[in-house]
Design a protein around this motif. Structure first.
Motif: not given
Length: 190
Positions: A82-92
């Motif tokens: 759960e902690d490792l599921l880092l959302p992708n915050f990039s614009y692409t």
């Protein structure tokens, strides 16, 4: 939820206190990073991953993010899926989750494992050795991560393969988790 002091005294809890600006939050996070020694087990892995996620949202400097990735990598065996599921915050927005960040964290863990004497043991060694427990725990974690990100139609085969093959063979005494992740990926993407 941090309040700053106004004038010479603390802000009363009941007043409508202004929160830290994004710039102030960024500097605070960078200061926290600088104060933390690079030491395993000093801070829990989920707190480090929370700091890393916050650093990505605030777009702190690259050195701070890299330091947090190293700290997480040093104790990746204690992380949860759960902690490792880092959302992708990039614009692409190539992928839903930040696969590159997880790969860098894994690379830090593997580098640390190699310097601490990780070799290429036989299967009997893997099954009975407490010193190999961290790498087998990370293999299980990465296999779960791969299964979780497999349905992302934007996840390109090279990224998936890069994570799947990053761990040495001896880290997976059983390939059930990896096989499941590959099966999910193939069903969605091909």
């Amino acid at each position: 939820g941090l309040n700053r002091r106004q004038s010479m005294g603390p802000v009363p809890l009941t007043s409508a206190a202004a929160t830290l600006s994004e710039e102030e939050q960024r500097h605070l996070l960078e200061d926290i990073d600088r104060m933390l020694p690079l030491q395993r087990g000093l801070i829990s892995t989920n707190v480090l991953l929370w700091l890393l996620r916050t650093a990505m949202i605030l777009k702190v400097n690259r050195a701070c993010i890299s330091n947090l990735e190293k700290r997480v990598g040093m104790q990746l065996d204690e992380a949860t899926l759960e902690d490792l599921l880092l959302p992708n915050f990039s614009y692409t927005m190539d992928t839903l989750y930040n696969v590159e960040c997880v790969r860098r964290i894994l690379d830090h863990f593997l580098a640390m494992d190699q310097t601490m004497g990780g070799g290429s043991p036989c299967l009997d060694d893997v099954m009975g050795s407490p010193s190999l427990a961290p790498i087998t725990a990370v293999a299980k974690l990465i296999d779960g991560y791969l299964a979780e990100i497999a349905p992302d139609i934007n996840l390109k085969p090279p990224k998936f393969e890069s994570l799947a093959t990053a761990l040495p063979e001896y880290a997976r005494p059983l390939d059930d988790g990896l096989s499941r992740a590959i099966d999910l990926y193939l069903k969605v993407n091909f």
